[in-house]
Design a protein around this motif. Structure first.
Motif, PDB file in Angstrom:
ATOM      1  N   VAL A 263       0.790  -1.202   0.067  1.00  0.00           N
ATOM      2  CA  VAL A 263      -0.018  -0.104   0.000  1.00  0.00           C
ATOM      3  C   VAL A 263       0.819   1.087   0.029  1.00  0.00           C
ATOM      4  O   VAL A 263       0.647   2.356  -0.752  1.00  0.00           O
ATOM      5  CB  VAL A 263      -1.028   0.075   1.394  1.00  0.00           C
ATOM      6  N   ALA A 264       1.896   1.137   0.904  1.00  0.00           N
ATOM      7  CA  ALA A 264       2.916   2.162   0.891  1.00  0.00           C
ATOM      8  C   ALA A 264       3.696   2.665  -0.437  1.00  0.00           C
ATOM      9  O   ALA A 264       3.994   3.610  -0.700  1.00  0.00           O
ATOM     10  CB  ALA A 264       3.963   2.238   1.951  1.00  0.00           C
ATOM     11  N   ALA A 265       3.977   1.483  -1.144  1.00  0.00           N
ATOM     12  CA  ALA A 265       4.749   1.766  -2.483  1.00  0.00           C
ATOM     13  C   ALA A 265       3.787   2.093  -3.426  1.00  0.00           C
ATOM     14  O   ALA A 265       4.353   2.453  -4.535  1.00  0.00           O
ATOM     15  CB  ALA A 265       5.645   0.652  -2.549  1.00  0.00           C
ATOM     16  N   ALA A 266       2.703   1.130  -3.520  1.00  0.00           N
ATOM     17  CA  ALA A 266       1.944   1.118  -4.900  1.00  0.00           C
ATOM     18  C   ALA A 266       0.561   1.943  -4.505  1.00  0.00           C
ATOM     19  O   ALA A 266      -0.189   1.456  -5.760  1.00  0.00           O
ATOM     20  CB  ALA A 266       1.824  -0.159  -5.574  1.00  0.00           C
ATOM     21  N   TYR A 267       0.396   2.715  -3.859  1.00  0.00           N
ATOM     22  CA  TYR A 267      -0.747   3.499  -3.677  1.00  0.00           C
ATOM     23  C   TYR A 267      -1.305   4.191  -4.872  1.00  0.00           C
ATOM     24  O   TYR A 267      -2.520   4.316  -5.223  1.00  0.00           O
ATOM     25  CB  TYR A 267      -0.750   4.176  -2.457  1.00  0.00           C
ATOM     26  N   SER A 268      -0.165   4.777  -5.568  1.00  0.00           N
ATOM     27  CA  SER A 268      -0.911   5.453  -6.752  1.00  0.00           C
ATOM     28  C   SER A 268      -1.495   4.553  -7.813  1.00  0.00           C
ATOM     29  O   SER A 268      -2.031   5.207  -8.733  1.00  0.00           O
ATOM     30  CB  SER A 268       0.203   6.215  -7.472  1.00  0.00           C
ATOM     31  N   GLY A 269      -1.241   3.252  -7.658  1.00  0.00           N
ATOM     32  CA  GLY A 269      -1.817   2.384  -8.882  1.00  0.00           C
ATOM     33  C   GLY A 269      -3.275   1.798  -8.253  1.00  0.00           C
ATOM     34  O   GLY A 269      -3.972   1.174  -8.774  1.00  0.00           O
ATOM     35  N   ILE A 270      -3.804   2.434  -7.073  1.00  0.00           N
ATOM     36  CA  ILE A 270      -4.955   1.921  -6.242  1.00  0.00           C
ATOM     37  C   ILE A 270      -5.887   3.177  -6.485  1.00  0.00           C
ATOM     38  O   ILE A 270      -5.534   4.188  -5.720  1.00  0.00           O
ATOM     39  CB  ILE A 270      -4.784   1.595  -4.988  1.00  0.00           C
ATOM     40  N   PRO A 271      -6.795   3.371  -7.577  1.00  0.00           N
ATOM     41  CA  PRO A 271      -7.777   4.590  -7.656  1.00  0.00           C
ATOM     42  C   PRO A 271      -8.283   5.070  -6.284  1.00  0.00           C
ATOM     43  O   PRO A 271      -8.350   6.282  -6.139  1.00  0.00           O
ATOM     44  CB  PRO A 271      -8.776   3.936  -8.471  1.00  0.00           C
ATOM     45  N   PHE A 272      -8.955   4.325  -5.476  1.00  0.00           N
ATOM     46  CA  PHE A 272      -9.420   4.688  -4.311  1.00  0.00           C
ATOM     47  C   PHE A 272      -8.249   5.494  -3.456  1.00  0.00           C
ATOM     48  O   PHE A 272      -8.861   6.472  -2.754  1.00  0.00           O
ATOM     49  CB  PHE A 272     -10.131   3.550  -3.472  1.00  0.00           C
ATOM     50  N   LEU A 273      -7.350   4.901  -3.118  1.00  0.00           N
ATOM     51  CA  LEU A 273      -6.190   5.632  -2.496  1.00  0.00           C
ATOM     52  C   LEU A 273      -5.536   6.937  -3.056  1.00  0.00           C
ATOM     53  O   LEU A 273      -5.553   7.762  -2.376  1.00  0.00           O
ATOM     54  CB  LEU A 273      -5.209   4.537  -2.093  1.00  0.00           C
ATOM     55  N   GLU A 274      -5.374   6.834  -4.295  1.00  0.00           N
ATOM     56  CA  GLU A 274      -4.986   8.065  -5.124  1.00  0.00           C
ATOM     57  C   GLU A 274      -5.895   8.987  -5.041  1.00  0.00           C
ATOM     58  O   GLU A 274      -5.535  10.284  -4.829  1.00  0.00           O
ATOM     59  CB  GLU A 274      -4.600   7.226  -6.573  1.00  0.00           C
ATOM     60  N   GLY A 275      -7.273   8.771  -5.102  1.00  0.00           N
ATOM     61  CA  GLY A 275      -8.204   9.965  -4.910  1.00  0.00           C
ATOM     62  C   GLY A 275      -8.395  10.472  -3.768  1.00  0.00           C
ATOM     63  O   GLY A 275      -9.013  11.768  -3.485  1.00  0.00           O
ATOM     64  N   LEU A 276      -7.782   9.827  -2.633  1.00  0.00           N
ATOM     65  CA  LEU A 276      -8.157  10.434  -1.608  1.00  0.00           C
ATOM     66  C   LEU A 276      -7.379  11.892  -1.309  1.00  0.00           C
ATOM     67  O   LEU A 276      -7.468  12.738  -0.230  1.00  0.00           O
ATOM     68  CB  LEU A 276      -7.695   9.539  -0.088  1.00  0.00           C
ATOM     69  N   GLY A 277      -6.268  12.005  -1.955  1.00  0.00           N
ATOM     70  CA  GLY A 277      -5.269  13.254  -1.948  1.00  0.00           C
ATOM     71  C   GLY A 277      -4.314  13.157  -0.713  1.00  0.00           C
ATOM     72  O   GLY A 277      -3.937  14.218  -0.248  1.00  0.00           O
ATOM     73  N   ILE A 278      -4.023  11.991   0.088  1.00  0.00           N
ATOM     74  CA  ILE A 278      -3.305  12.076   1.003  1.00  0.00           C
ATOM     75  C   ILE A 278      -1.512  12.257   0.734  1.00  0.00           C
ATOM     76  O   ILE A 278      -1.401  11.379  -0.381  1.00  0.00           O
ATOM     77  CB  ILE A 278      -3.218  10.731   1.958  1.00  0.00           C
ATOM     78  N   PRO A 279      -0.839  13.008   1.183  1.00  0.00           N
ATOM     79  CA  PRO A 279       0.564  13.153   0.918  1.00  0.00           C
ATOM     80  C   PRO A 279       1.393  11.741   0.812  1.00  0.00           C
ATOM     81  O   PRO A 279       0.943  10.944   1.533  1.00  0.00           O
ATOM     82  CB  PRO A 279       1.084  13.878   1.933  1.00  0.00           C
TER      83      PRO A 279
END
Length: 317
Positions: A263-279
Motif C-alpha cells: 500500500v505504501a509503495a503502490a498506492y498510486s496504482g490504487i484508484p481509491f487511495l490515489e483519490g484521497l489526496g493524502i501526501p
C-alpha cells in the motif's frame, strides 16, 4: 478485479523477502543467538547477487542467471553471518553490538567495492526475470491470475523456503536439537548435543536466508542496487517477533506487513487511495506505524526462546 490482482502481486513482492529473512532470524534465535545483523546480511547478499547480474548481463539472462545469483547471495550471507557467529559464540560478545557492527559495515563495504569496480556506488542490472505467464498454471481461473502471471520465481522460492523451514524445525532431529539449544542449552549439552555447533548452524542458516532475502527484495522491485535494503532487515525482525518465532505465524505476519508495504509503495496504482489526496510521505510511513502498533500490543505476550541472546558457557552450570 484488476486492482485486486495488482494489490496481491505487489504484496507478494514485498511479503516474500520478509518471510525468507524472518525465517532466517528464526533459525538463529531458536539456536540461542539473537541476530539483529539481518539488515547488513541482506545488504551484502543483495550487493553480491546484483553485482553478479551486472557483470554477467552481457553473456547471460533469464532464470538461469537469476538462480546462480541466488546461490551467490546465499553463500555471501552465510559467510558474512560467520563473523557474527564467531563474535557471539566463541568470544561471548554482546550479540546486539556484534549485529549492529555488521549492519554498519555492510553498506560501507558495498559502496566502497562498487566504486572501485565501476566508479559509482549504484549497481545497475537488466531485469529479464519477470514471468509473464506460467504455462498451463496461468490459465487456471483466479488462482492463475494471482500466482502465475506477472510474477518471479523468487516468489515460489519463498514458499519453498517456508515449507522446508517448517519441516526442518518440527520434523527432524536437527530441528529438535536446535530448539533445545535455544531453550535449555545446559540440558542439551548434558544430552550430548554440541551446543556451539548447533548455534553455528543456526546463524549460518540465518545468514544464507538473509542473503537470499536481500536479492529477493531488490529484483522484483527495482533495476538497481544502491547499498540499502530500506530497513527491511529490521522490519523482518518485527515480523519474527509478531510471528512468535513459529513458521506459520511468521507467514501470516509477513503477509500483513507485505500488504502494508505494498500500500505504501503502490498506492498510486490504487484508484481509491490515489483519490484521497493524502501526501505520499504519509503512505510511506504506514509499514513502520503498523510495526510500532503491532509490537505495542504483542510484546507483552512475546515468547522468545528462553536462552536467546544469552552467551552459552559450557563450563558454567
Amino acid at each position: 478485479m484488476s486492482v485486486v490482482y495488482f494489490i496481491f502481486q505487489q504484496t507478494m513482492f514485498f511479503m516474500i523477502p520478509l518471510l525468507v529473512v524472518a525465517l532466517g532470524g528464526m533459525f538463529s534465535e531458536r539456536s540461542g543467538v539473537v541476530n539483529i545483523a539481518l539488515e547488513g546480511i541482506m545488504t551484502m547478499g543483495a550487493f553480491t547477487g546484483i553485482l553478479f547480474l551486472n557483470l554477467t548481463g552481457g553473456s547471460m539472462s533469464g532464470q538461469g542467471q537469476l538462480l546462480i545469483a541466488v546461490i551467490v547471495s546465499m553463500v555471501t550471507g552465510a559467510i558474512f553471518a560467520l563473523f557474527h557467529a564467531y563474535a557471539a559464540i566463541n568470544m561471548k560478545a554482546d550479540q546486539t553490538i556484534s549485529g549492529t557492527a555488521l549492519n554498519l559495515f555492510a553498506p560501507a563495504f558495498a559502496i566502497f567495492v562498487a566504486r572501485v569496480i565501476q566508479g559509482v556506488q549504484q549497481v545497475q542490472f537488466s531485469n529479464t526475470f519477470r514471468v509473464a505467464k506460467v504455462p498451463l498454471l496461468g490459465d487456471i481461473p483466479v488462482i492463475g491470475d494471482l500466482f502465475f502471471k506477472n510474477t518471479y520465481i523468487t516468489t515460489y522460492l519463498g514458499f519453498i523456503v517456508f515449507g522446508i523451514s517448517a519441516l526442518v524445525l518440527y520434523k527432524t532431529r536437527f530441528g529438535l536439537r536446535l530448539r533445545a539449544c535455544g531453550e535449555h542449552p545446559q540440558a542439551a549439552d548434558a544430552a550430548g548435543i554440541n551446543v556451539y555447533r548447533m548455534q553455528y548452524a543456526g546463524v549460518v542458516l540465518s545468514g544464507a536466508l538473509g542473503g537470499l532475502g536481500g536479492l529477493v527484495f531488490v529484483v522484483p522491485t527495482s533495476t538497481n542496487f544502491n547499498a540499502t535494503v530500506s530497513g527491511y532487515g529490521f522490519l523482518a525482525l518485527a515480523v519474527l517477533i509478531f510471528g512468535q518465532w513459529k513458521p506459520v505465524k511468521i507467514l501470516w505476519a509477513s503477509l500483513f506487513f507485505g500488504l502494508m508495504k505494498a500500500v505504501a509503495a503502490a498506492y498510486s496504482g490504487i484508484p481509491f487511495l490515489e483519490g484521497l489526496g493524502i501526501p505520499s510521505y504519509l503512505y510511506k510511513m504506514i509499514p513502520y506505524i503498523a510495526t510500532l502498533i503491532v509490537l505495542i500490543f504483542t510484546s507483552r505476550n512475546s515468547q522468545a526462546p528462553k536462552a536467546s541472546g544469552i552467551p552459552y558457557d559450557k563450563g558454567a552450570r
